[in-house]
Structure formats: structure tokens, C-alpha cells
Design an enzyme around this catalytic site. Structure first.
Site, mmCIF file in Angstrom:
data_model
loop_
_atom_site.group_PDB
_atom_site.id
_atom_site.type_symbol
_atom_site.label_atom_id
_atom_site.label_comp_id
_atom_site.label_asym_id
_atom_site.label_seq_id
_atom_site.Cartn_x
_atom_site.Cartn_y
_atom_site.Cartn_z
ATOM 1 N N GLU A 315 0.845 -1.198 0.000
ATOM 2 C CA GLU A 315 0.000 0.000 0.000
ATOM 3 C C GLU A 315 0.886 1.256 0.000
ATOM 4 O O GLU A 315 0.564 2.244 -0.657
ATOM 5 C CB GLU A 315 -0.892 -0.037 1.243
ATOM 6 C CG GLU A 315 -2.221 0.659 1.037
ATOM 7 C CD GLU A 315 -3.208 0.312 2.144
ATOM 8 O OE1 GLU A 315 -3.477 -0.877 2.351
ATOM 9 O OE2 GLU A 315 -3.706 1.236 2.792
ATOM 10 N N GLU A 318 2.157 1.728 -3.393
ATOM 11 C CA GLU A 318 1.086 2.266 -4.243
ATOM 12 C C GLU A 318 0.915 3.763 -3.986
ATOM 13 O O GLU A 318 0.712 4.539 -4.921
ATOM 14 C CB GLU A 318 -0.222 1.521 -3.957
ATOM 15 C CG GLU A 318 -1.292 1.823 -4.997
ATOM 16 C CD GLU A 318 -2.646 1.232 -4.642
ATOM 17 O OE1 GLU A 318 -2.695 0.223 -3.929
ATOM 18 O OE2 GLU A 318 -3.646 1.805 -5.108
ATOM 19 N N CYS A 342 -8.040 -1.944 4.172
ATOM 20 C CA CYS A 342 -7.901 -3.070 5.107
ATOM 21 C C CYS A 342 -9.228 -3.481 5.722
ATOM 22 O O CYS A 342 -9.403 -4.602 6.132
ATOM 23 C CB CYS A 342 -6.963 -2.717 6.242
ATOM 24 S SG CYS A 342 -5.391 -2.144 5.673
ATOM 25 N N SER A 362 -7.077 1.991 -2.234
ATOM 26 C CA SER A 362 -5.890 1.218 -2.576
ATOM 27 C C SER A 362 -6.300 -0.155 -3.090
ATOM 28 O O SER A 362 -7.206 -0.782 -2.555
ATOM 29 C CB SER A 362 -5.021 1.051 -1.333
ATOM 30 O OG SER A 362 -4.104 0.017 -1.532
ATOM 31 N N LYS A 401 -15.269 -9.804 7.667
ATOM 32 C CA LYS A 401 -14.256 -10.660 7.053
ATOM 33 C C LYS A 401 -14.881 -11.937 6.505
ATOM 34 O O LYS A 401 -14.346 -12.566 5.605
ATOM 35 C CB LYS A 401 -13.183 -11.020 8.084
ATOM 36 C CG LYS A 401 -12.322 -9.849 8.505
ATOM 37 C CD LYS A 401 -11.245 -9.539 7.492
ATOM 38 C CE LYS A 401 -10.351 -8.402 7.947
ATOM 39 N NZ LYS A 401 -9.596 -7.820 6.837
ATOM 40 N N GLU A 404 -15.950 -10.952 3.234
ATOM 41 C CA GLU A 404 -14.794 -10.696 2.377
ATOM 42 C C GLU A 404 -14.207 -11.996 1.830
ATOM 43 O O GLU A 404 -13.887 -12.083 0.651
ATOM 44 C CB GLU A 404 -13.724 -9.926 3.148
ATOM 45 C CG GLU A 404 -12.594 -9.447 2.261
ATOM 46 C CD GLU A 404 -11.448 -8.830 3.050
ATOM 47 O OE1 GLU A 404 -11.228 -9.239 4.196
ATOM 48 O OE2 GLU A 404 -10.767 -7.957 2.499
ATOM 49 N N GLU A 409 -13.987 -12.597 -6.124
ATOM 50 C CA GLU A 409 -12.678 -12.240 -6.677
ATOM 51 C C GLU A 409 -11.527 -12.678 -5.775
ATOM 52 O O GLU A 409 -10.374 -12.553 -6.156
ATOM 53 C CB GLU A 409 -12.608 -10.733 -6.947
ATOM 54 C CG GLU A 409 -12.742 -9.831 -5.732
ATOM 55 C CD GLU A 409 -14.167 -9.363 -5.480
ATOM 56 O OE1 GLU A 409 -15.106 -10.089 -5.850
ATOM 57 O OE2 GLU A 409 -14.334 -8.277 -4.897
ATOM 58 N N CYS A 573 -10.299 -2.005 14.446
ATOM 59 C CA CYS A 573 -10.588 -3.439 14.530
ATOM 60 C C CYS A 573 -10.858 -3.896 15.956
ATOM 61 O O CYS A 573 -11.610 -4.836 16.175
ATOM 62 C CB CYS A 573 -9.432 -4.243 13.975
ATOM 63 S SG CYS A 573 -9.021 -3.786 12.298
#
Lengths: 650, 173
Positions: A315, A318, A342, A362, A401, A404, A409, A573
């Protein structure tokens, strides 16, 4: 009265219109000073409180316990459950103490016969609509309704008890399961969803006895704009909301001898799991948990911090590419500011509410998914394991999560990168089931080759942590000097804390170092950043994220930022939707202390605290991702793309 | 130029929202206008209104489901609401209800196939001294008898048609 400070209603940041907020005191009945002290007598105890304090807060400050259900420290006051009724001298009816601001000296009785009977009736009425058996409920022994029933000695159902289920359990979402049979309509989830998170999925539909807490047009949760943050789960007093629990599948994988079951643990569950074992919040359990996991039968235990470090490298690179492209080459294809990616809740939030801004996010995957891709490729390769036999489990503080890891993908390794996402609560359940008392476990380290982590990875769990970790690396890469030269102990304090939105400016010195080998192929030199000001932002909780996004839209100070960290959950988190229940600002602060203490411990032990110093990460770039950060292979495995979803509910 | 049904509706909703403003407190007047114009508050309309007011669709949904005079389901041009509370019950509501059901060929809670009439129960409308009482859209009828039901329905039907459409929507009868 700490609750008052944190409550969005009190500090005026809440979106609820004034008419719906609890009454605040603007004029004083006795023409005295506003905010003056007023004397209240609660159960024969005298206490002086500032005007506008509620009876509940005043009672708590002197240790008088008043039961509550709909009241929650993080949320606006609703006053709907009526369990906190008290008798105020001179008032004909009983008053809800959570919604009664004190304006004049009053005398309050909290447990007269009238109050006790009213509370008992309220409980009996709730139980007359509360279907389900306590021992078949995941909130057994941690349920506010259950403990109230015990406190008030409920020994029979005065108004009956439902014998049949009236609602289907909604399992349409990967993350959140809704069992409306257990709902007592306290509307904590509604206030969480609408006011605290500003996602707006849950509301009360209908009127009177037909009221139900439901989604838009009562659609399945999987079909609406839910971002899966799970904050509603953490605040539900009963078992009506819970996370989608894959423990049976995980046990099955462990019991299957042909499967190689690997576990990765995120930093936040380690700071939170102690609460599940009756310990004080903020007791880190990292090393004990490693032993417990091995005893449960996991073949390998890895540290998600390894990929947190990898995330920082990817990241951060990037970001440097974005800055170089935009500021030097004038290419606007990768817009600034760059947003972190994240938090899966935040990613789904922006996909729904600001799809036109997805270019800012990102492309780096979250640490969990990066780890999944690394395990089923590099790890499988160097250990000669067929990736098809690997079952990759992730311990996360997060319910999003689970969604996710089921994104279509997220199969870049050729297999499902992460098979199951476990929450802190579910793992605690597994550990208990295995007959292990976590605090008694001996300490042990993580497994190689991902064993080494840094302090930067640990602080990912707290709001501002990703930003701090990224800054540590970016500052060192650019200046060629140690962060310790700029910040004591490399603690970048300005980005820490619990304010909703933070904006920080950092001056880059005139003297810059050479471009490190790792990213030499991307930028020729650092001349273009000499003396520049790096502007960064931090926001946690999607309500704050929305404020920042609106500020960017309006061209405010956040639109000039270069890098902004977003976390979907309040506190980052560590306040995630998979963490132990309950959650309060105090508990979250204790977890944050545990996380920062672990980071500091890395420093004291002389271990690396910066992502780019992680030897395991450097080894990966030497042996596997040979084209370096943001190279071809890392783009294939460690980066992803997003889906503009929009907020229209079809 | 071709405009889709949704675009057309969007334009009309925009006009309604502009009339009342985008404050949250404008939600009910907006919904009342939408209900009056379209006899329903559709899924699409709720989402568009929510978007324009900067609130969540589920909040609009919550308001619509709370109020009896706002409906997700299509309601006829004439919504007949017969009072079902005790005074009207004792004054002979049952016969009036039977007559309404017979004349319209529908039960309470239903809408005629031609979309003209909807029959509903109402709780007290404050006409207890003049029962049985009923509402036809905004207009109150008191001391209704089965014979009067016939006249009222005929009046409705006469006021309905291509040439009287505008008038019917604005003033009912």
C-alpha cells in the site's frame, strides 16, 4: 459520567434531529447558571450533579444500580424499553431514568414496590414474546434479558411464553444472522445502524404490537446495503443478532487427517479474547492463544501481522506511485487521496455509498486475504503441500471478514484464498469446547516462515494504526533516517486516539536519502518530495467516514490529503463486530492499551517495529515476489478490484 | 425524446420535494402528496425521496408503514374507511359494512379490480355522536345507512371519468 462524553447525542455530532434527541437543558427553571450543580436524593443518598445529567447517570455515579436494556453508552437515548423506571417524588407516573434529565432538586426512589412490580411486568411482557430456549442460544450466560430475568426472580411466565417460532431465521448474509424471534425491540441495532454507523439497514417497521425490526421492505439482509460491520451484534442485548458461525466446518477440517489446517490470528482478537475467559479487558493473550490453538488441533499458527507488514509495503508503494504519478507526471488516473482498503466493512460501505470514489481505494488486499493468497501459493510451494489440501482459517475481530473471504474475486491462488473466517467469540467457544482454560496455557511463538512480525503489524488493530505503520515506513524510505530521530520511540502520537476524524500534517525534511533498492524501479529519486508537507487523515466508524467523504466532496481540508485511513468500526478493529460482547468506550480503550503495549514490547525486546524491516517480508520479496512491491505477481496475488454496488436496493 | 416511467416519476417526485424542502421534517408532507397523486408510495419512490432528503430508505419505509394513511400497496382512487369502534358498531356499522362489500364486490382491506375503490377499516374518526361514520378520501359521511351507501358510491362513480378526472383527484366529490 464518561458515557456522556462519548455519546454522540451529547457532543452534538449525532445526525438525529434536535426534536428526537433527549432533552438537553438550555434554560434553567430557577434562573440559575446553566450547568450549575443540583442536589438529588437517590435512595436516601445525596449527590450533586450538573444540571442536565440524567437520573441514570447520577445513580451510577454513586453506585446505585438501575437495570437497563435499551440504554447503551455508545448510542443516543431512546427510552423505549422502560425497564429503568424509577419513582420521582411528586410525579404521578413512573419515569424512565435514562431519559430524565435533572433540572431541579428531586428525590428519587429506585426500588419501591411500585417500581419493582412495573419492572417485573415489563420483563414478563418481553418474555411473552421472546421465543427460544436459553441453553440453545449463543448468548447463554451473556444475555442481558436472561440476567435481568434472574435478577428479578422470574419463575413463571405471567403473560405466557411463545411456543412456536413466528419468524424465519434470516441467514442470507455471509456475516450476520438475524433471529427476530429473540428480538425485544430495544432498537439498539436501529440506533447503531442509523446513528452510530449511518448505514441505515435496520429500522422499526409497522406500529403498535405489529412493530418489527426489519430491513428495507423486510428484504433478506444479504440483499440490502448492509456493510457487515456487526456493530449491531455487539450491542444486541439478546441473541437476536449473531455472526454466521462456521465452527462446525472448522472442526470438521481439523478432524480430517488429510487436511492441513492453518490458522492466522489478527492482533485485535488477542487483545479481546481475555474477556471471554472472565479476565479484565486489555489483558493480551497472544502467546497463550498460540498454544491453545495448537492443542485444538490447528497444524500451523501464523501471525496476520506478517501480511499487515506486507500490506504496508504494497500500500505504501502504491501511495508513492500515486503521488509520483499525480504530482510529478500530472497523470490523474490514480487519484489522491489514497484510501486504505484493510477494513472490509469500509470497502463495502464505499462500494455502496460512494461508488464514484472507488478509484481512491488502494487496490491492495486486506492482510487477511493477502495471507490467504500467500499460504495457498508460496507456503504450499516451499512446504510441498497441495493447496487443495490446505484449509486456511482466519481469526478476526470482524464479521465483515466472513463476507470478504466469500467474495468471488478472492480466489487468486486458484483456490478459495481463505476458507473460513472466525470471530474472537467463535474461537473462544472452540477453545472452551476443547476443555482449555486459555489463561492457564504456557506461552509459545508463532510458526515459521511467517512467524516474524513487527510492532507495525500489531497496531493495525487500533484506529490510526495503519496510518502510523505506513508513516513509519514511508518516513524511513524517503529520508533514509530512523523514525526515532523524528518521533520518540517511533510512536507517532498525533495519529493515535479516539477522535472520530483526525487530520495530521507531517513536514518532510529538505534532506532526503537515496531511493531504497526495493522500489528503485518505480521512482528515480526523492527530489520531488523535498520539503513537502504530507497530509494524512484518519477516520473510524462509518459515520465519521461519511463526514470525511462529504468533506472531500465539498473540497474541504480532507480533499487535500494524500492518504486517509478508514476503519468501519468505532475504535478500529479492536471494536470490531466479532469481538467479545459487550462493548463500551472503556473496554475499547483497554484493548487499545493492550495493542500499543504489544507494539512497545517489540521495541523493548529489540525486535523490528517497522514493516520494511520484517525479515520474513524481505525474504518473500527475494524468493517469491521477485518483481518487488506492486510488481506483476504481487498484483495478481496481493491486489484486488472493487465492485461499484450503489445504494439502490433492487 | 423517450423517457422511462422511472425518469418521469423521478421528475415529478423532485417537484414535490422542491415544494416542501429537503428537511427531514418535510418527509410526511412529501409522502402525503405522493400518496395523493399516485395512490401508493412505491419502492422506487421511497428510495428516491430518501436520497433527496439525505436519509436512509428504510427510515422512509418505517414512516410509511407506521401511518395508516400512507401505503406501500396500491390504493384505489376512492378510499372508503368505515369506522369500526364501539359507538359506530352500536349505531349499525355492520349493515353498512355488508352493503359496502356487496355493492363493491370486495372485502375490507381489498381494492376493486378497476382500481377505483379501496375498502378499509378505520379506528375512531371522532364522529361518535353521529355514527356510523365513514371517510371517503378526505370527506366525512355521518349517520350512514345501507341506502346512503348506494348514493355515496354512485356520486363517486359519477365524479370519475376522463372529463372529471382532474376535479376528482383534487376535491374527491
Amino acid at each position: 459520567m464518561t458515557s456522556k462524553k462519548n455519546n454522540p447525542c451529547a457532543d452534538g455530532t449525532c445526525r438525529v434531529p434536535t426534536s428526537q434527541r433527549p432533552q438537553t437543558i438550555s434554560t434553567d427553571a430557577n434562573n440559575g447558571d446553566i450547568g450549575a450543580l443540583v442536589t438529588v436524593v437517590i435512595d436516601d443518598q445525596e449527590v450533586k450533579v450538573p444540571m442536565g445529567t440524567t437520573i441514570l447517570e447520577a445513580a451510577r455515579s454513586i453506585g446505585v444500580k438501575i437495570p437497563t436494556l435499551c440504554y447503551h453508552e455508545d448510542l443516543c437515548i431512546a427510552g423505549v424499553c422502560r425497564i429503568c423506571l424509577v419513582e420521582v417524588e411528586g410525579q404521578r407516573t413512573l419515569q424512565a431514568s435514562c431519559a430524565y434529565p435533572i433540572t431541579q432538586p428531586i428525590t428519587v426512589k429506585t426500588h419501591t414496590a411500585k417500581v419493582r412490580q412495573a419492572r417485573r411486568h415489563i420483563l414478563d411482557l418481553m418474555l411473552s414474546e421472546h421465543y427460544g430456549e436459553c441453553y440453545a442460544c449463543f448468548r447463554n450466560n451473556n444475555c442481558e434479558l436472561q440476567s435481568l430475568a434472574k435478577e428479578y426472580g422470574v419463575d413463571y411466565f405471567r403473560f405466557g411464553h411463545p411456543e412456536k417460532s413466528r419468524h424465519k431465521i434470516d441467514r442470507s448474509s455471509y456475516s450476520v444472522v438475524r433471529d427476530m424471534d429473540k428480538c425485544i425491540q430495544c432498537r439498539r441495532c436501529v440506533r447503531t445502524c442509523i446513528d452510530l454507523q449511518e448505514v441505515g439497514v435496520l429500522e422499526a417497521l409497522g406500529r403498535g404490537d405489529k412493530t418489527e425490526i426489519a430491513t428495507y421492505l423486510d428484504k433478506p439482509l444479504g440483499d440490502v446495503v448492509c456493510i457487515n460491520c456487526g456493530q449491531c451484534i455487539n450491542r444486541c442485548p439478546t441473541g437476536a443478532l449473531r455472526a454466521n458461525d462456521p465452527t462446525d466446518e472448522v472442526w470438521a477440517a481439523i478432524d480430517d487427517p488429510t487436511k492441513h489446517v492453518v490458522m492466522q490470528t489478527a492482533p485485535s482478537p488477542r487483545a479481546g479474547i481475555c474477556e471471554e475467559f472472565g479476565m479484565e479487558a486489555g489483558t493480551p493473550m497472544t502467546w497463550e492463544m498460540n498454544t491453545a490453538l495448537r492443542r485444538c488441533g490447528f497444524d500451523k499458527v501464523f501471525d496476520t501481522n506478517f501480511t499487515a507488514d506486507l500490506t504496508i509495503i504494497e500500500e505504501g508503494t502504491e501511495l508513492i506511485i500515486r503521488l509520483y504519478k499525480t504530482l510529478v507526471e500530472g497523470d490523474t488516473s490514480m487519484p489522491l487521496p489514497q484510501f486504505t482498503s484493510c477494513s472490509p466493512g469500509w470497502v463495502k460501505y464505499i462500494e455502496h455509498f460512494y461508488p464514484e470514489r472507488l478509484g481512491h481505494v488502494s487496490s491492495a488486499k486486506s492482510p487477511q486475504q493477502m495471507f490467504g493468497a500467500m499460504i495457498k501459493t508460496w507456503y504450499a510451494q516451499i512446504n510441498n503441500i497441495d493447496p487443495a489440501d490446505i484449509v486456511s482459517v482466519a481469526l478476526m475481530p470482524c464479521s465483515a471478514k466472513k463476507f470478504e473471504c466469500n467474495r468471488p474475486e478472492m480466489c487468486d491462488s486458484g483456490y478459495k484464498d481463505i476458507d473460513y473466517g472466525l470471530t474472537t467469540r467463535e474461537l473462544a467457544q472452540m477453545i472452551r469446547e476443547a476443555g482449555i482454560h486459555l489463561p492457564d496455557m504456557p506461552k509459545s511463538d508463532f510458526d515459521d516462515p511467517f512467524g516474524t512480525a513487527t510492532g507495525s503489524g500489531v497496531i493495525f488493530g487500533a484506529t490510526g494504526g495503519v496510518m502510523e505503520a505506513a508513516l513509519r515506513t514511508v518516513i524511513e524510505l524517503i529520508t533514509g533516517k530512523k523514525v526515532e530521530d523524528f518521533y520518540e520511540h517511533a510512536d507517532i502520537i498525533p495519529v493515535r486516539g479516539f477522535e472520530g476524524c483526525r487530520y495530521v500534517e507531517l513536514q518532510i525534511p529538505e534532506e532526503v536519502g537515496p531511493v531504497p533498492d526495493l522500489i528503485k524501479h518505480l521512482v528515480p529519486n526523492w527530489d520531488w518530495v523535498k520539503g513537502a508537507t504530507l497530509k494524512v487523515g484518519v477516520a473510524h466508524g462509518t459515520a465519521n467516514a461519511k463526514k470525511v467523504m462529504e468533506d472531500i466532496k465539498a473540497g474541504g481540508k480532507f480533499s487535500e490529503c494524500h492518504f486517509i485511513e478508514f476503519m468501519a468500526c468505532p475504535g478500529g478493529c479492536l471494536g470490531g463486530g466479532g469481538q467479545p460482547i459487550p462493548t463500551t468506550p472503556e473496554i475499547r480503550a483497554a484493548r487499545a492499551r493492550a495493542i500499543y503495549a504489544e507494539d512497545a514490547a517489540y521495541g523493548k525486546a529489540g525486535k523490528p517495529r517497522k514493516s520494511h524491516e520484517n525479515p520474513a517480508v524481505l525474504r518473500v520479496y527475494e524468493e517469491f515476489l521477485k518483481e518487488g512491491p506492486c510488481g506483476h505477481l504481487s498484483h495478481k496475488l496481493l491486489h484486488t478490484s472493487y465492485t461499484p454496488r450503489g445504494k439502490f436496493i433492487g | 425524446m423517450l423517457t422511462t416511467q422511472q425518469e418521469k416519476l423521478m421528475g415529478e417526485l423532485k417537484a414535490i420535494v422542491e415544494k416542501h424542502g429537503t428537511d427531514r421534517s418535510a418527509l410526511i408532507p412529501i409522502l402525503q402528496d405522493v400518496q395523493k397523486c399516485y395512490h401508493t408510495i412505491s419502492d422506487f419512490a421511497m428510495q428516491v425521496i430518501a436520497d433527496m432528503l439525505g436519509i436512509h430508505p428504510v427510515e422512509v419505509n418505517s414512516v410509511v408503514t407506521f401511518y395508516a394513511f400512507l401505503n406501500e400497496k396500491y390504493h384505489g382512487k376512492f378510499v372508503i374507511r368505515l369506522c369500526r369502534t364501539i359507538s359506530c358498531e352500536m349505531a349499525g356499522k355492520a349493515a353498512v359494512a355488508r352493503q359496502l362489500e356487496n355493492d363493491l364486490g370486495i372485502k375490507f382491506g381489498e381494492t376493486t379490480d378497476d382500481g377505483r375503490f379501496t375498502l378499509e377499516w378505520a379506528n375512531c374518526i371522532g364522529m361518535c355522536d353521529q355514527g356510523p361514520a365513514m371517510l371517503v378520501n378526505d370527506q366525512v359521511f355521518t349517520r350512514v345507512t345501507p341506502e346512503k351507501v348506494h348514493d355515496i358510491l354512485q356520486m363517486c362513480e359519477q365524479s370519475f371519468g376522463p372529463h372529471t378526472l382532474q376535479k376528482a383527484e383534487e376535491h374527491v366529490l
